[in-house]
Design a protein around this motif. Structure first.
Motif, PDB file in Angstrom:
ATOM      1  N   ASP A  44       0.826  -1.201   0.000  1.00 63.47           N
ATOM      2  CA  ASP A  44       0.000   0.000   0.000  1.00 63.47           C
ATOM      3  C   ASP A  44       0.862   1.254   0.000  1.00 63.47           C
ATOM      4  OD1 ASP A  44      -2.819   1.143   0.368  1.00 63.47           O
ATOM      5  OD2 ASP A  44      -1.773   2.037   2.070  1.00 63.47           O
ATOM      6  N   ALA A  45       2.009   1.199   0.674  1.00 59.27           N
ATOM      7  CA  ALA A  45       2.928   2.341   0.672  1.00 59.27           C
ATOM      8  C   ALA A  45       3.592   2.518  -0.692  1.00 59.27           C
ATOM      9  CB  ALA A  45       3.984   2.153   1.759  1.00 59.27           C
ATOM     10  N   LEU A  46       3.894   1.389  -1.344  1.00 60.97           N
ATOM     11  CA  LEU A  46       4.538   1.451  -2.659  1.00 60.97           C
ATOM     12  C   LEU A  46       3.565   1.889  -3.748  1.00 60.97           C
ATOM     13  CD1 LEU A  46       6.603  -1.867  -2.571  1.00 60.97           C
ATOM     14  CD2 LEU A  46       7.548   0.452  -2.686  1.00 60.97           C
ATOM     15  N   PHE A  47       2.323   1.414  -3.647  1.00 60.45           N
ATOM     16  CA  PHE A  47       1.330   1.651  -4.699  1.00 60.45           C
ATOM     17  C   PHE A  47       0.025   2.142  -4.062  1.00 60.45           C
ATOM     18  CE2 PHE A  47       3.941  -2.148  -5.652  1.00 60.45           C
ATOM     19  CZ  PHE A  47       4.748  -1.586  -6.651  1.00 60.45           C
ATOM     20  N   PRO A  48       0.027   3.347  -3.496  1.00 59.21           N
ATOM     21  CA  PRO A  48      -1.130   3.818  -2.726  1.00 59.21           C
ATOM     22  C   PRO A  48      -2.400   3.882  -3.576  1.00 59.21           C
ATOM     23  CG  PRO A  48       0.437   5.609  -3.157  1.00 59.21           C
ATOM     24  CD  PRO A  48       1.115   4.344  -3.538  1.00 59.21           C
TER      25      PRO A  48
END
Length: 328
Positions: free
Chosen positions: A95-99
């Motif tokens: 989720d942090a990489l691909f919000p």
């Protein structure tokens, strides 16, 4: 209009490599994005030489970097194999990489035969019984619930879209109770499709996540310029299903002309029952079949799957299918 998504097995073909399978998955995901598909999912499997998605979070990161807008996710993570904290950390990282792009579909099956429990050193029967509690714990970890003894980092505050997956009434009932979207695995276990969707809709309780039932239905899809060619490319996965059911799974084999006609009656009946929810043929054939499936199920989304020995055939199939379903 019904949303269309893609489920990929990251299939390793006979004579191929895991690296090659992952490369082709990234190509397929990029095409799905370019064609306007809503999601690209992969599933956790273990001990299967023809499927390269066992390290699911790693595979999703690979696909995430190959795409930019399409939602990517698990269809699904087999939660009894894992501790909820570990999944929260993995999908919090994604989720942090691909919000805003991560889906977390959760299943109760082990994703392999009984040997997986031995290798994982887990009592999977007991873990499956804890599935509802583990789903609640996972949601609490993402919410950063202060009552938990430890916060997931990454994970707390992350917002992947959580789905429940199933092929029986259990998942339908749990998804309805928790107010979560529900995906039915009718691409390989269609028997309870209609009853499960009825139970889900009739018992659905609105939640902060979802105010009304939301259903995804999985279907095998093989499209080509002729019906004969579509049947031919589908025969690779037919062979794989038969091999799996007879305890001899392997890598995805080359297509075989007339494969279904070569099967003994019992094997053919089993294959037809398992692959009943399938759209195979020309663009017109696929449109007709999928339109009937939507009318039958009232699906909000369809997720299409269909591994092929030749990766170009899979790309062509998806292009034809997306043109065929336009406006459905």
């Amino acid at each position: 209009m019904t949303q269309i998504s893609v489920l990929d097995f990251v299939s390793v073909v006979e004579g191929g490599t895991v690296a090659g399978a992952l490369e082709e998955t990234a190509r397929l995901a990029k095409l799905a994005e370019d064609l306007g598909c809503d999601r690209f999912w992969m599933a956790e499997h273990h001990g299967m030489p023809g499927i390269a998605s066992s390290a699911l979070a790693v595979c999703l990161a690979h696909v995430g970097h190959a795409t930019s807008t399409i939602r990517i996710g698990s269809g699904g993570v087999m939660l009894p194999n894992h501790n909820p904290l570990v999944i929260a950390e993995q999908f919090g990282t994604l989720d942090a990489l691909f919000p805003g792009r991560i889906d977390l579909g959760l299943g109760r099956a082990p994703g392999a035969d009984s040997r997986i429990g031995q290798m994982l050193r887990k009592d999977l029967h007991a873990a499956a019984q804890r599935f509802p509690q583990d789903v609640l714990e996972l949601r609490a970890l993402f919410a950063g619930d202060p009552a938990l003894p430890l916060q997931a980092s990454p994970g707390a505050g992350a917002s992947p879209e959580i789905w429940l997956l199933g092929s029986s009434l259990f998942g339908a009932q749990l998804a309805a109770m928790l107010g979560l979207p529900y995906a039915f695995a009718s691409h390989f276990a269609p028997a309870a499709l209609d009853e499960a969707l009825q139970v889900y809709r009739e018992t659905f309780t609105p939640s902060e996540t979802l105010d009304r039932p939301h259903v995804m239905v999985a279907a095998n899809c093989y499209a080509a310029d002729t019906r004969e060619k579509a049947e031919l490319i589908a025969s690779s996965m037919d062979q794989s299903f038969v091999a799996l059911r007879t305890g001899t799974p392997g890598r995805l084999p080359p297509p075989v002309p007339g494969y279904r006609n070569s099967l003994p009656p019992a094997a053919l009946a089993g294959l037809q029952a398992m692959r009943k929810v399938s759209a195979i043929g020309t663009a017109d054939d696929v449109r007709e079949t999928l339109a009937a499936l939507i009318a039958r199920t009232g699906a909000d989304e369809l997720i299409l799957t269909g591994s092929t020995y030749d990766p170009e055939a899979r790309l062509t199939s998806l292009k034809i299918a997306m043109q065929a379903v336009e406006g459905l």
